[in-house]
Design an enzyme around this catalytic site. Sequence first.
Site, mmCIF file in Angstrom:
data_model
loop_
_atom_site.group_PDB
_atom_site.id
_atom_site.type_symbol
_atom_site.label_atom_id
_atom_site.label_comp_id
_atom_site.label_asym_id
_atom_site.label_seq_id
_atom_site.Cartn_x
_atom_site.Cartn_y
_atom_site.Cartn_z
ATOM 1 N N CYS A 411 9.136 24.581 9.813
ATOM 2 C CA CYS A 411 8.737 25.967 10.068
ATOM 3 C C CYS A 411 7.753 26.482 9.028
ATOM 4 O O CYS A 411 7.286 27.610 9.106
ATOM 5 C CB CYS A 411 9.956 26.874 10.133
ATOM 6 S SG CYS A 411 10.706 27.172 8.526
ATOM 7 N N CYS A 426 15.368 25.428 3.042
ATOM 8 C CA CYS A 426 14.588 26.332 3.866
ATOM 9 C C CYS A 426 15.554 27.462 4.213
ATOM 10 O O CYS A 426 16.614 27.227 4.763
ATOM 11 C CB CYS A 426 14.120 25.612 5.132
ATOM 12 S SG CYS A 426 13.499 26.747 6.386
ATOM 13 N N CYS A 431 14.574 28.993 11.504
ATOM 14 C CA CYS A 431 13.941 27.675 11.391
ATOM 15 C C CYS A 431 14.424 26.774 12.529
ATOM 16 O O CYS A 431 15.618 26.528 12.677
ATOM 17 C CB CYS A 431 14.300 27.042 10.048
ATOM 18 S SG CYS A 431 13.750 25.336 9.889
HETATM 19 ZN ZN ZN Z 1 12.403 25.560 8.086
#
Ligand code: ZN
Length: 676
Positions: A411, A426, A431
């Site tokens: 992402c 993340c 995502c």
């Molecule tokens: Zn991500």
Amino acid sequence: MSHLLTQEEATARAQELRKTLNRYAFEYYVKDQPSVEDYIYDKLYTELVQIEEQYPELIMSDSPTQRVGGKVIEGFEKAVHDIPLYSLNDVFSKEELIQFDQRVQKTVGHPVSYCCELKIDGLSISLRYENGLFVRGATRGDGSVGENITENLKTVNSIPLRLNEDISVEVRGECYMPKASFVKLNQEREEAGQDVFANPRNAAAGSLRQLDTKVTAQRKLDTFLYTVADFGPMTSKTQYDALNELSEIGFRTNPEKRLCNTVDEVWAFIQEYHDKRAELPYEIDGIVIKVNDFDIQESLGFTVKAPRWAAAYKFPPEEAQTVIEDIEWTIGRTGVITPTAVMTPVRVAGTTVSRASLHNADYIRMKDIRLNDTVTIYKAGDIIPEVAQVILEKRAKESEAYQMPTHCPVCDSELVHLDEEVALRCINPKCPAQIKEGLNHFVSRNAMNIDGLGPRVLAQMYDKHLVSDVADLYKLTEEQLLTLDKIKEKAAGNILTAISASKDNSVERLIFGLGIRHVGAKAAKILAEHFGDLYAISQADFETIVSLDTLGDIIANSVVTYFENEEVHQLMAELQSAGVNLTYKGVRTSDLEKIDSPFKDKTIVLTGKLTQFNREEAKETIESLGGKVTGSVSKKTDIVVAGEEAGSKLTKAQSLGITIWNEQQMADALKDSHKN
Ligand code: ZN
Ligand code: AMP
């Protein structure tokens, strides 16, 4: 019941319960032969806890309630070894083994027998018992002075808190982490963004040296005892007999041992276990060869550091060289991003290896692993491929340090370190990689158990905007499914049936499937059983959750935080309106007494084709009536239900004289059962 007991009755009952529970633990953890079902143990255990709550003065050091840990100590005290712990002289080849035997024969004047044992790769421990009671457990330290880790060792289930006889002895052995526990622990740690242990030995060491003994209790350590330091009244005259005697008085000993009369027999034992090594459930790093007769041992004596009557044959390390072709980063359900080395395929310890986890960015930095490096690899715990080190001589001159990713490869959000974690994460809740992993987890076997939805199908559903959260699965239509690659009518029908069937799951599957951080299948079950349904859990406060057996503050915090989220409540509402069951359907331990059923407390095996029931349903129904359904027939089986075309299980049941029912008899018995 316990609140009615007088102090005198409570004292007697507590003693009886301690004795019974310790015997059950002995049968289960030491002998691998449980004689009762888990819930019977649990019931008696709960009773003892209640008595001890009412009369705390009745808490004895051999009470199984003292195994759960929880005592936080300030530091480890010294433990002096009156009889020092010895180390072993190594031999690395058959020639060196022959030399060892010749030295022994020369001193003794005749051939001797050897007791051969596996060399368990764990930590030496020394256990002292006074009048049958476990009073001190210590590490080896330098052999003369170790650390007192009694409280930690009490959490290890296979260490008896009281021996089968009231004797005073000191014994030694190995505390280790089984391979399976090691693999699981590392998976959990990786997922939680923590550092992983390099091998089971380090994991065992780290687990034993915990100041908070509750952590030790969770680590699933095990033991093998093999040396008697202070015999007390023990009478064995040989090592082989001593191993048997250790087992009789209550210790777990390793069954893989052999008495050998010649070096050739010793060598055959070594060869045999060299080959069997990978299949053992624990790690070994060699074979220990001990002169069997204690009198002869004494006549041989010790060098400065090791006995002259023993040797350790060390297995050669199984390593291989290969090249790092690429480093791939994948995102897990919780956003942790983990690197995997993609390597030129190479054989090591019996299998071909081409991938190895590199765990986290720090690991890559620490070992300075770079693309195109030649590395040696080995198998941690004999199973998991690991990069040992880079072979610097083979590194190309123009090689550059590996560049860590700064952004999520899926992402593109910036990656961060949370708190003190070594992991990169993340943290974008939208995502796609995380959502897809979350969907995979939701349908997985221990979660909602929906067949036919593999990672590819789920990824496509997500990419085509058919599904963006788990509730959407329950809104899928046949037309939508038919738009997916390779899904024809039959497959679509099967998927819809599987999804629909999952609506009836007992709620612990859903709780686990939601992927609340730190809530594994076991915690989900405890929550479900205690609170009864998802709404009750969503309203529970921290104190209530943390007071539940074995759920610590990390889990309690995570559950409370999870349900603070408004979107979670929307999700719950959607699941409910889709018809997904939000209640607990299993038996609560406290409800077991109310069950009146021929299946209660019985072990049942289902075999052959059933026509009125689906096998999984029958199993769940029987379990909800307090029965246990197992896969294989043994002496402990109470009833075998034989459907059509039943085969070997039926034959075996007949030969063991076990009660056999046909499907109709089972159906009738189910009708006769009551949950009052
Ligand atoms: Zn991500
Ligand atoms: P080393 O540390 O290589 O000198 O080997 C000695 C250690 O092997 C001892 O301190 C024990 O902890 C360990 N060991 C593992 N299994 C056995 C066994 N069956 N008999 C004796 N020692 C063992």
